[in-house]
Scaffold this active site. Structure first.
Site, mmCIF file in Angstrom:
data_model
loop_
_atom_site.group_PDB
_atom_site.id
_atom_site.type_symbol
_atom_site.label_atom_id
_atom_site.label_comp_id
_atom_site.label_asym_id
_atom_site.label_seq_id
_atom_site.Cartn_x
_atom_site.Cartn_y
_atom_site.Cartn_z
ATOM 1 N N SER A 88 -7.560 0.463 8.849
ATOM 2 C CA SER A 88 -6.906 2.199 8.462
ATOM 3 C C SER A 88 -8.119 2.890 8.942
ATOM 4 C CB SER A 88 -6.574 2.220 7.088
ATOM 5 O OG SER A 88 -6.171 3.444 6.719
ATOM 6 N N TYR A 144 -8.198 1.942 -2.180
ATOM 7 C CA TYR A 144 -7.598 1.594 -0.934
ATOM 8 C C TYR A 144 -8.630 1.656 0.230
ATOM 9 C CZ TYR A 144 -4.456 1.993 3.218
ATOM 10 O OH TYR A 144 -3.943 1.778 4.253
HETATM 11 N N1 LIG Z 1 1.510 4.138 7.507
HETATM 12 C C1 LIG Z 1 0.272 4.405 7.637
HETATM 13 O O1 LIG Z 1 0.109 5.681 7.929
HETATM 14 C C2 LIG Z 1 -0.849 3.410 7.877
HETATM 15 C C3 LIG Z 1 -2.031 4.284 8.125
HETATM 16 C C4 LIG Z 1 -3.386 3.195 8.090
HETATM 17 C C5 LIG Z 1 -3.044 1.939 7.707
HETATM 18 N N2 LIG Z 1 -1.871 1.415 7.360
HETATM 19 C C6 LIG Z 1 -1.674 -0.142 7.225
HETATM 20 O O2 LIG Z 1 -0.738 -0.677 8.063
HETATM 21 C C7 LIG Z 1 -0.361 -1.796 7.352
HETATM 22 C C8 LIG Z 1 1.241 -1.657 7.328
HETATM 23 O O3 LIG Z 1 1.650 -0.421 6.703
HETATM 24 P P1 LIG Z 1 2.994 0.361 6.954
HETATM 25 O O4 LIG Z 1 2.780 1.865 6.959
HETATM 26 O O5 LIG Z 1 4.001 -0.554 7.740
HETATM 27 O O6 LIG Z 1 3.550 0.090 5.135
HETATM 28 P P2 LIG Z 1 4.973 -0.315 4.720
HETATM 29 O O7 LIG Z 1 4.949 -0.125 3.043
HETATM 30 O O8 LIG Z 1 6.086 0.511 5.445
HETATM 31 O O9 LIG Z 1 5.398 -1.867 4.939
HETATM 32 C C9 LIG Z 1 4.425 -2.799 4.320
HETATM 33 C C10 LIG Z 1 4.695 -4.231 4.536
HETATM 34 O O10 LIG Z 1 4.080 -4.975 3.890
HETATM 35 C C11 LIG Z 1 4.800 -6.038 3.072
HETATM 36 N N3 LIG Z 1 4.108 -6.265 2.115
HETATM 37 C C12 LIG Z 1 3.629 -5.483 0.921
HETATM 38 N N4 LIG Z 1 3.072 -6.375 0.009
HETATM 39 C C13 LIG Z 1 3.189 -7.658 0.410
HETATM 40 C C14 LIG Z 1 2.798 -8.735 -0.122
HETATM 41 N N5 LIG Z 1 2.225 -8.848 -1.300
HETATM 42 N N6 LIG Z 1 3.076 -10.256 0.525
HETATM 43 C C15 LIG Z 1 3.831 -9.826 1.503
HETATM 44 N N7 LIG Z 1 3.901 -8.742 2.256
HETATM 45 C C16 LIG Z 1 3.880 -7.657 1.770
HETATM 46 C C17 LIG Z 1 6.139 -5.209 2.747
HETATM 47 O O11 LIG Z 1 7.236 -6.023 2.571
HETATM 48 C C18 LIG Z 1 6.338 -4.387 4.188
HETATM 49 O O12 LIG Z 1 6.901 -5.287 5.374
HETATM 50 C C19 LIG Z 1 -0.750 -1.714 5.953
HETATM 51 O O13 LIG Z 1 -1.920 -2.829 5.941
HETATM 52 C C20 LIG Z 1 -1.206 -0.580 5.873
HETATM 53 O O14 LIG Z 1 -2.330 -0.247 4.911
HETATM 54 C C21 LIG Z 1 -0.907 2.042 7.565
#
Ligand SMILES: NC(=O)c1ccc[n+]([C@@H]2O[C@H](COP(=O)([O-])OP(=O)(O)OC[C@H]3O[C@@H](n4cnc5c(N)ncnc54)[C@H](O)[C@@H]3O)[C@@H](O)[C@H]2O)c1
Length: 251
Positions: free
Chosen positions: A138, A151
């Site tokens: 991230s 986080y």
């Molecule tokens: N969206 C953003 O702006 C952003 C920015 C930086 C980093 N990220 C990182 O990208 C990754 C994906 O984020 P996103 O925005 O797609 O989130 P999201 O909430 O849309 O999706 C998260 C996914 O992780 C799965 N998940 C959550 N807990 C879980 C568990 N215990 N076991 C298995 N699966 C689990 C959910 O089912 C879902 O498929 C994460 O690691 C997040 O920290 C996202």
């Protein structure tokens, strides 16, 4: 480019993980799709049109047993593993005073412990295939944000695991970390922006953080993951690739 490569993407029922699965599928890979429940996993596969290139691997990465079961089932269904993408992650805002043990455990168990123990379970298969690992970090892998310290600590750790493993597992396995900024997924839109008193104002503030003045798209993160996992990145290991519209470049 990934014809018949065997890929596991954790947390891929929606958002960035779903876009990563779609991109690998379109590039010819066979992909194990993981969501927390059978329903979310099956529904993601249905949205992608089903077919025998996609394996449903529901399960929870927050425990060692969960990680081991997900990875073992994926290896069995795929007949081995070439690429592991540690994408599952959650984000709960909490100030230092508010952040109790439950919040700490919820974030750390999924983001950091899940990344460690999925990788540990996959390492033998990845050595056999001379494969690679991509962690999803991230902007919080580099920058501290108020009320987000747990986080941030988890995502700093996710990057550091990639760096340490790149030294430990070379030359057999490359390990890299892609570091998204704000991306238009449920995590940002539904769980953060839509919760604000004035979502429009918060959206424009968040867009403003990036030099490019917009949110990222999940497919833009997926493209970076595919690059890092590809043979074109054969000399790339231990790297952090920011896909954040210039968010962490400075101000
Ligand atoms: N969206 C953003 O702006 C952003 C920015 C930086 C980093 N990220 C990182 O990208 C990754 C994906 O984020 P996103 O925005 O797609 O989130 P999201 O909430 O849309 O999706 C998260 C996914 O992780 C799965 N998940 C959550 N807990 C879980 C568990 N215990 N076991 C298995 N699966 C689990 C959910 O089912 C879902 O498929 C994460 O690691 C997040 O920290 C996202």
């Amino acid at each position: 480019m990934f014809e018949n490569k065997r890929v596991l993407v954790t947390g891929s029922s929606r958002g960035i993980g779903f876009a990563i699965v779609k991109a690998f599928l379109e590039a010819g890979a066979r992909v194990a799709v993981n969501g927390r429940t059978a329903e979310s996993t099956e529904s993601a596969i249905a949205k992608l049109g089903g077919g025998d290139q996609l394996m449903p691997i529901p399960g929870d990465v927050s425990s060692v047993a969960g990680c081991e079961a997900i990875v073992a089932t994926a290896i069995e269904s795929l007949g081995g593993m070439d690429i592991l993408v540690n994408n599952a992650g959650i984000d709960i805002g909490a100030s230092l005073e508010e952040g109790d043990e439950a919040v700490w455990d919820a974030i750390m168990n999924i983001n950091l412990k899940g990344t460690y123990f999925c990788s540990r379970a996959a390492v033998k298969a990845l050595r056999e295939s001379c494969g690679n690992i991509v962690n999803v970090g991230s902007d919080s892998s580099f920058m501290g944000t108020a009320d987000m310290s747990i986080y941030c600590a988890s995502k700093g750790g996710v990057l550091m695991l990639a760096r340490a493993w790149s030294r430990e597992l070379a030359p057999d396995i490359r390990v890299n970390c892609v570091c998204p900024g704000f991306v238009d997924t449920d995590m940002v839109r539904r769980d953060y922006i839509d919760q604000a008193d004035d979502p429009e104002e918060l959206l424009s503030q968040v867009e403003d953080y990036a030099a490019l003045k917009r949110l990222g798209r999940p497919e833009e993160i997926a493209a970076a993951v595919l690059y890092l996992a590809s043979e074109q990145a054969g000399f790339v290991t231990g790297s952090a690739l920011s896909i954040d519209g210039g968010l962490t470049a400075g101000y």
